[in-house]
Enzyme design. Structure first.
Site, mmCIF file in Angstrom:
data_model
loop_
_atom_site.group_PDB
_atom_site.id
_atom_site.type_symbol
_atom_site.label_atom_id
_atom_site.label_comp_id
_atom_site.label_asym_id
_atom_site.label_seq_id
_atom_site.Cartn_x
_atom_site.Cartn_y
_atom_site.Cartn_z
ATOM 1 N N ARG A 1 -5.868 -2.139 8.462
ATOM 2 C CA ARG A 1 -5.717 -3.591 8.366
ATOM 3 C C ARG A 1 -6.155 -4.243 9.679
ATOM 4 N NH1 ARG A 1 -3.397 -6.379 4.074
ATOM 5 N NH2 ARG A 1 -2.454 -4.564 3.148
ATOM 6 N N ARG B 1 1.592 -5.039 -5.078
ATOM 7 C CA ARG B 1 1.914 -6.286 -4.375
ATOM 8 C C ARG B 1 2.378 -7.234 -5.475
ATOM 9 N NH1 ARG B 1 -2.562 -4.065 -1.440
ATOM 10 N NH2 ARG B 1 -1.704 -3.367 0.542
ATOM 11 N N THR C 1 3.853 2.769 5.538
ATOM 12 C CA THR C 1 2.461 2.290 5.469
ATOM 13 C C THR C 1 1.595 3.203 6.320
ATOM 14 O OG1 THR C 1 0.916 0.576 6.220
ATOM 15 C CG2 THR C 1 3.072 0.546 7.254
ATOM 16 N N ASP D 1 -0.806 2.219 7.988
ATOM 17 C CA ASP D 1 -1.370 1.418 9.088
ATOM 18 C C ASP D 1 -0.601 1.544 10.402
ATOM 19 O OD1 ASP D 1 -3.145 0.493 7.174
ATOM 20 O OD2 ASP D 1 -1.994 -1.322 6.758
ATOM 21 N N GLY E 1 0.841 -1.212 0.000
ATOM 22 C CA GLY E 1 0.000 0.000 0.000
ATOM 23 C C GLY E 1 0.865 1.246 0.000
ATOM 24 N N ASP F 1 5.277 -4.641 6.650
ATOM 25 C CA ASP F 1 5.879 -5.923 7.037
ATOM 26 C C ASP F 1 5.720 -6.991 5.958
ATOM 27 O OD1 ASP F 1 3.149 -5.904 7.713
ATOM 28 O OD2 ASP F 1 3.420 -7.531 9.139
ATOM 29 N N ASP G 1 1.494 -0.411 11.520
ATOM 30 C CA ASP G 1 1.545 -1.732 12.162
ATOM 31 C C ASP G 1 2.889 -2.437 11.952
ATOM 32 O OD1 ASP G 1 1.166 -2.022 9.449
ATOM 33 O OD2 ASP G 1 -0.232 -3.686 9.605
HETATM 34 O O1 F6P Z 1 -1.741 -1.463 4.144
HETATM 35 C C1 F6P Z 1 -2.329 -0.313 3.663
HETATM 36 C C2 F6P Z 1 -3.785 -0.535 3.341
HETATM 37 O O2 F6P Z 1 -4.326 0.679 2.868
HETATM 38 C C3 F6P Z 1 -4.635 -1.095 4.481
HETATM 39 O O3 F6P Z 1 -5.017 -0.104 5.397
HETATM 40 C C4 F6P Z 1 -5.774 -1.711 3.733
HETATM 41 O O4 F6P Z 1 -6.331 -2.775 4.462
HETATM 42 C C5 F6P Z 1 -5.124 -2.212 2.469
HETATM 43 O O5 F6P Z 1 -3.907 -1.503 2.313
HETATM 44 C C6 F6P Z 1 -5.955 -2.037 1.229
HETATM 45 O O6 F6P Z 1 -5.312 -2.663 0.185
HETATM 46 P P1 F6P Z 1 -5.695 -2.476 -1.344
HETATM 47 O O7 F6P Z 1 -5.217 -1.122 -1.773
HETATM 48 O O8 F6P Z 1 -4.972 -3.568 -2.034
HETATM 49 O O9 F6P Z 1 -7.182 -2.555 -1.426
#
Ligand code: F6P
Length: 326
Positions: free
Chosen positions: A172, A72, A126, A128, A11, A103, A130
Site C-alpha cells: 500500500r 471490504r 495485514t 503491509d 486484505g 487500520d 503498516d
Molecule cells: O492491504 C493488503 C493489500 O494486499 C495491499 O498490499 C494492496 O494494496 C491491497 O491490499 C490490494 O487490495 P485488493 O485485494 O482489494 O486489490
C-alpha cells in the site's frame, strides 16, 4: 461476558486462521461462545455467521487465507451503517467483537463504537505491516518470504540473461515489504515511499554505473506499489530506453497474500489472539488492539493505529542508500 463475535476484514493475510484458532481455543478455556461472521463486516449486515467450536478450528493453522472469508464492507461506510451493524450485534447478544484486519478495519470498529454497547478489540492482520502499536502484523513475515522466493527465482534468469528486472511488491503506501524483501534478496535498488519520488534519470544512471563498474550482470530493482502510477511495465520500458539495457517488469501482486503462514506468523497470531481475549475478559481491551513491541505484548488504542508513527527500519534504509553510492 458470554458470547463474542469474530471476523476477518480487509486484505486477507497468512496467519489469520492461526488467530481464529487461538481465539476459539482460548474462548473455550473460559466457557465463552464464539460466533464467526463471514466476509468481514458484511457478515453482520447479512446475518451470515456460525458458531465456532474447537473442532471447527482443528488443523487450520497451516492454511493461508481465512476460513471466515474476508471483504471490504461498503455497508458499514453508509451513514446509517454503523448503527445498523450495532443493532444486529445487540440482537444477536454479542458481548464483544474481535476484528482481525488492518487500520481500515479498525476505523470500522471506531465507527461502530458510537452505537455498539459491547466491547471492540483489534488484532493486526495485514501483509503491509503498516499498523502502529505492533512491530509486526500477522502475515507480514510470510509475505516477505513469498516475495523473496520469487525474487531469488527471478535472480536466476536475470543472471543468465544479464538483464535488469523491476519487481513490484505490495505494501500500500509504505515500504516495509519492499525494504524487507529487497534487502533479503540483495536487490541492487529499492524504490519505496520512504526514499521519496522516483528520479528516472538518476535511476537509469545508477544502472549504467553498475554495469560500468561490475560489467554486465543482473540488476534487480524491488519497487513498492504506488511508486509509479503508470505501473511497473511502463516504468520498465522507460528504464530500458534511458539506460540502454533490457529491463523486464514482474508484478508479484496477490501472490504475496497467499500461502501457508511461516512459523513466526503462526506464533505471533496465536500469542496476540490469546492475549487479546484474556485482556478482554480482564476488562482492559475495549477499543484497543493487541500488539507486540520490542518483545512485549501490549494494548494500543485502535483510534491511533493508522497514524503511521511506526517507520520502516531507518538503519537498513540508510545502509541500502550507502551501498548504492559506492
Ligand atoms: O492491504 C493488503 C493489500 O494486499 C495491499 O498490499 C494492496 O494494496 C491491497 O491490499 C490490494 O487490495 P485488493 O485485494 O482489494 O486489490
Amino acid at each position: 461476558m458470554k458470547r463474542i463475535g469474530i471476523l476477518t476484514s480487509g486484505g486477507d493475510a497468512p496467519g489469520m486462521n492461526a488467530a481464529i484458532r487461538a481465539l476459539v481455543l482460548t474462548a473455550s478455556q473460559h466457557q465463552l461462545e464464539v460466533i464467526g461472521f463471514s466476509h468481514g463486516y458484511n457478515g453482520i449486515f447479512n446475518r451470515e455467521y456460525r458458531q465456532l467450536t474447537p473442532i471447527d478450528v482443528m488443523h487450520i493453522i497451516q492454511l493461508g487465507g481465512t476460513i471466515l472469508k474476508s471483504a471490504r464492507c461498503a455497508a458499514l461506510q453508509q451513514e446509517d451503517g454503523p448503527q445498523t451493524a450495532a443493532e444486529i450485534l445487540h440482537e444477536l447478544q454479542i458481548d464483544a467483537l474481535i476484528v482481525i484486519g488492518g487500520d481500515g478495519s479498525f476505523r470500522g470498529c471506531m465507527a461502530l463504537s458510537q452505537y455498539y454497547q459491547g466491547q471492540l478489540v483489534g488484532l493486526p492482520g495485514t501483509i503491509d505491516n503498516d499498523v502502529d502499536g505492533t512491530d509486526y502484523t500477522i502475515g507480514f513475515a510470510t509475505a516477505v518470504e513469498t516475495s523473496l522466493n520469487a525474487i531469488d527465482k527471478i535472480r536466476d534468469t536475470a543472471d543468465a540473461f544479464e538483464r535488469t528486472f523491476l519487481i513490484e511488491v505490495m505494501g500500500r503506501h509504505t515500504g516495509y515489504l519492499a525494504l524487507a524483501a529487497g534487502i533479503a534478496g540483495a536487490a541492487e535498488q529499492i524504490i519505496c515511499p520512504e526514499y521519496g519520488a522516483i528520479d528516472l534519470a538518476d535511476l537509469a544512471q545508477d544502472i549504467k554505473k553498475y554495469q560500468q563498474d561490475f560489467g554486465r550482470g543482473s540488476y534487480i530493482i524491488v519497487m513498492a506499489e504506488t511508486m509509479y502510477p503508470a505501473g511497473a511495465t511502463a516504468l520498465a520500458q522507460e528504464l530500458s530506453k534511458l539506460s540502454a539495457t533490457e529491463c523486464r517488469a514482474v508484478v508479484l501482486g496477490h501472490l504475496q497474500r497467499g500461502g501457508s503462514p511461516v512459523s513466526s506468523d503462526r506464533i505471533l497470531a496465536t500469542k496476540l489472539a490469546a492475549y487479546a481475549l484474556e485482556q478482554l475478559l480482564a476488562g482492559r481491551a475495549h477499543l484497543m488492539m493487541a500488539g507486540e513491541q520490542a518483545g512485549h505484548l501490549g494494548l494500543y488504542p485502535l483510534a491511533t493505529t493508522g497514524e503511521k508513527h511506526k517507520k520502516a527500519d531507518p538503519y537498513l534504509l540508510a545502509w541500502q542508500q550507502r551501498t548504492l553510492q559506492q
